[in-house]
Write a protein that holds these residues in place. Structure first.
Motif, PDB file in Angstrom:
ATOM      1  N   PHE A   1     -12.752  47.206   8.586  1.00  0.00           N
ATOM      2  CA  PHE A   1     -12.068  46.082   9.221  1.00  0.00           C
ATOM      3  C   PHE A   1     -10.600  46.425   9.431  1.00  0.00           C
ATOM      4  N   ILE A   2      -9.983  45.766  10.425  1.00  0.00           N
ATOM      5  CA  ILE A   2      -8.549  45.905  10.686  1.00  0.00           C
ATOM      6  C   ILE A   2      -7.935  44.515  10.771  1.00  0.00           C
ATOM      7  N   LYS A   3      -6.730  44.340  10.202  1.00  0.00           N
ATOM      8  CA  LYS A   3      -6.002  43.070  10.339  1.00  0.00           C
ATOM      9  C   LYS A   3      -4.511  43.348  10.457  1.00  0.00           C
ATOM     10  N   ASN A   4      -3.886  42.723  11.473  1.00  0.00           N
ATOM     11  CA  ASN A   4      -2.439  42.828  11.661  1.00  0.00           C
ATOM     12  C   ASN A   4      -1.741  41.860  10.708  1.00  0.00           C
ATOM     13  N   LEU A   5      -0.835  42.373   9.878  1.00  0.00           N
ATOM     14  CA  LEU A   5      -0.135  41.538   8.910  1.00  0.00           C
ATOM     15  C   LEU A   5       1.252  41.105   9.368  1.00  0.00           C
ATOM     16  N   ILE A   6       1.687  41.553  10.538  1.00  0.00           N
ATOM     17  CA  ILE A   6       3.038  41.224  10.990  1.00  0.00           C
ATOM     18  C   ILE A   6       3.061  40.480  12.325  1.00  0.00           C
TER      19      ILE A   6
END
Length: 373
Positions: free
Chosen positions: A263-268
Motif C-alpha cells: 500500500f501507499i499513502k501520502n502523509l503530507i
C-alpha cells in the motif's frame, strides 16, 4: 484489491528496502475462555529466564517501554516484567512477549491499556527516510466485548504516532478475531489530522490486508459476522514493513501461504479536505456519532512522527453507549489483572524479530513523554 473509488489508498507492488532496524467497567459475557493457550508468566526454566527481550531483538536502545499498568520503564535493555513483558521459546525460536489486560491504568489520554514500545526520536514526514519492520504472531485477543463495537476483539501491533498537534495517528496496524472463529483479520488505519483546533471530529479509514476491515461487525452484541476465508490464525506468523520517505508511506505485509500486500499513502497532502471527500466507510461508522471532520490540506506536514510497536489492546470496559466504535463493554474484573488473564480478557502478541532505521534528521521525542507520562 477493491478500494473505495473516492479514496486514493492505492495498493501497488512497491519494492521496500529491508529494514535494519486507547475506564474501567464491567460487562458480563458468556464467552470467557482464552482464545488459545499461551505461555504462562511463571515456571520458565533457568535458561529461558536468562534470555531478555534485548537478547532476542537487539534494538531496545531506540525505545521507551510503556507497560500495561501505564508506567514508562524507559529503555528495556536486560529487562523483564512477568505480567507484561518477558521472553519465551516455542520450541523453535525465542520470542518477546507483549501482554496487556482489557482494563487497568493507561498511558496518556488513551482509554486502552498497552504494553508497547514508543520511539525515542521523532522525524518529519517531508524529510523522512525512516523504516520499521517486524515479524510477530498474535496469541490472544479479548474473549468478551460487544461485537457491534468495531474495535472489540482487536489489538494494534504497530503504529506511526504524531508527537505534535492533536497527536493523531497516520498508521495503526490491527489484528482482530471474533470468538468462535479460527481466523482473524489484519487491517491498517489512517487517522485524519483534523483541520482546526477541535479534534473531536477525527475518524479513521480502514484498509483490509487479509480478511475483513474495521467496519465488519456483529449484528448484535453476541453475534458475529462470517469468518474471513483468507484470514490469519491466532499463532500464525506475519510480517510488516513500514517505510516513510519524502512524505510517502509505503507498507508491505507478508505471511507464508498468503498473498503479499502493499500500500501507499501520502502523509503530507490530504485527500479528505472537504465533506464530499469523506468515504462511504466513514459515513457508515463515524459520521452517525458526530465524527465528521475534514483534514488539513497538508495532512501531517510539519509534525514530528514516531514509530510504536507491541500490544496496544483495543478492547476496554467502557460502555458502548459512549462510543459505538471504541468502547467495548468488555469484562475487566474491576481492573484485576490476574482475573482478566485467567479468563481470556487480555491481548498478547509475540515478536520474533524487528528492526528500525532512523534518519539523520530525526530529533529527540522527549516532549511527547513529558506530556503523556
Amino acid at each position: 484489491m477493491k478500494l473505495n473509488t473516492k479514496n486514493v489508498f492505492t495498493s501497488a507492488i512497491i519494492p521496500l528496502a529491508l529494514c535494519t532496524f486507547q475506564i474501567l467497567g464491567s460487562c458480563k459475557h458468556t464467552d470467557k475462555k482464552p482464545n488459545t493457550p499461551t505461555s504462562p508468566n511463571t515456571g520458565k526454566n533457568a535458561t529461558q529466564q536468562a534470555v531478555h527481550a534485548s537478547d532476542v531483538i537487539p534494538f531496545f536502545e531506540h525505545w521507551n517501554l510503556i507497560l500495561g499498568d501505564g508506567s514508562n520503564v524507559g529503555k528495556a535493555v536486560d529487562y523483564e516484567n512477568k505480567d507484561f513483558f518477558y521472553t519465551t521459546n516455542d520450541g523453535n525460536s525465542d520470542w518477546v512477549v507483549f501482554k496487556t489486560p482489557n482494563g487497568g491504568d493507561t498511558h496518556g489520554t488513551s482509554n486502552n491499556t498497552r504494553t508497547e514500545l514508543a520511539q525515542l526520536k521523532k522525524w518529519y514526514p517531508k524529510t523522512a527516510n525512516d523504516k520499521l519492520s517486524a515479524t510477530l504472531k498474535v496469541m490472544n485477543v479479548s474473549a468478551t466485548g460487544d461485537a457491534r463495537v468495531a474495535s472489540t476483539h482487536s489489538v494494534v501491533v504497530g503504529q506511526i504516532h504524531s508527537a505534535d498537534g492533536h497527536e493523531n495517528e497516520p498508521l495503526k496496524i490491527f489484528y482482530k478475531k471474533f470468538p468462535g472463529h479460527t481466523k482473524g483479520s489484519v487491517f491498517w488505519h489512517y487517522e485524519i489530522n483534523t483541520a482546526g483546533d477541535d479534534n473531536s471530529g477525527r475518524w479513521d479509514y480502514s484498509s483490509a490486508v487479509w480478511g475483513h476491515d474495521f467496519s465488519v461487525v456483529g449484528d448484535s452484541a453476541k453475534t458475529y459476522p462470517k469468518e474471513p476465508e483468507d484470514g490469519i490464525l491466532l499463532g500464525e506468523e506475519f510480517s510488516y514493513q513500514i517505510e516513510v520517505k519524502e512524505g510517502i508511506m509505503n507498507l508491505k505485509f507478508s505471511s507464508d501461504g498468503h498473498e503479499t500486500k502493499t500500500f501507499i499513502k501520502n502523509l503530507i497532502e490530504s485527500e479528505f479536505t472537504t465533506t464530499a471527500d469523506i468515504p462511504e466507510q466513514t459515513q457508515k461508522l463515524f459520521v452517525p456519532i458526530g465524527q465528521d471532520g475534514v483534514e488539513r490540506a497538508t495532512a501531517y506536514t510539519g509534525e514530528g512522527l514516531f514509530f510504536k510497536l507491541g500490544c496496544y489492546n483495543q478492547t476496554n470496559g467502557k460502555s458502548p453507549e459512549e462510543n459505538q466504535n471504541w468502547c467495548s463493554g468488555a469484562e475487566t474484573h474491576g481492573g484485576d489483572i490476574q482475573k482478566q488473564y485467567a479468563d481470556g480478557n487480555y491481548a498478547e502478541v509475540w515478536f520474533k524479530s524487528g528492526s528500525i532505521t532512523i534518519s539523520d534528521a530525526a530529533v529527540s521525542n522527549k516532549g511527547y513523554f513529558t506530556k503523556n507520562d
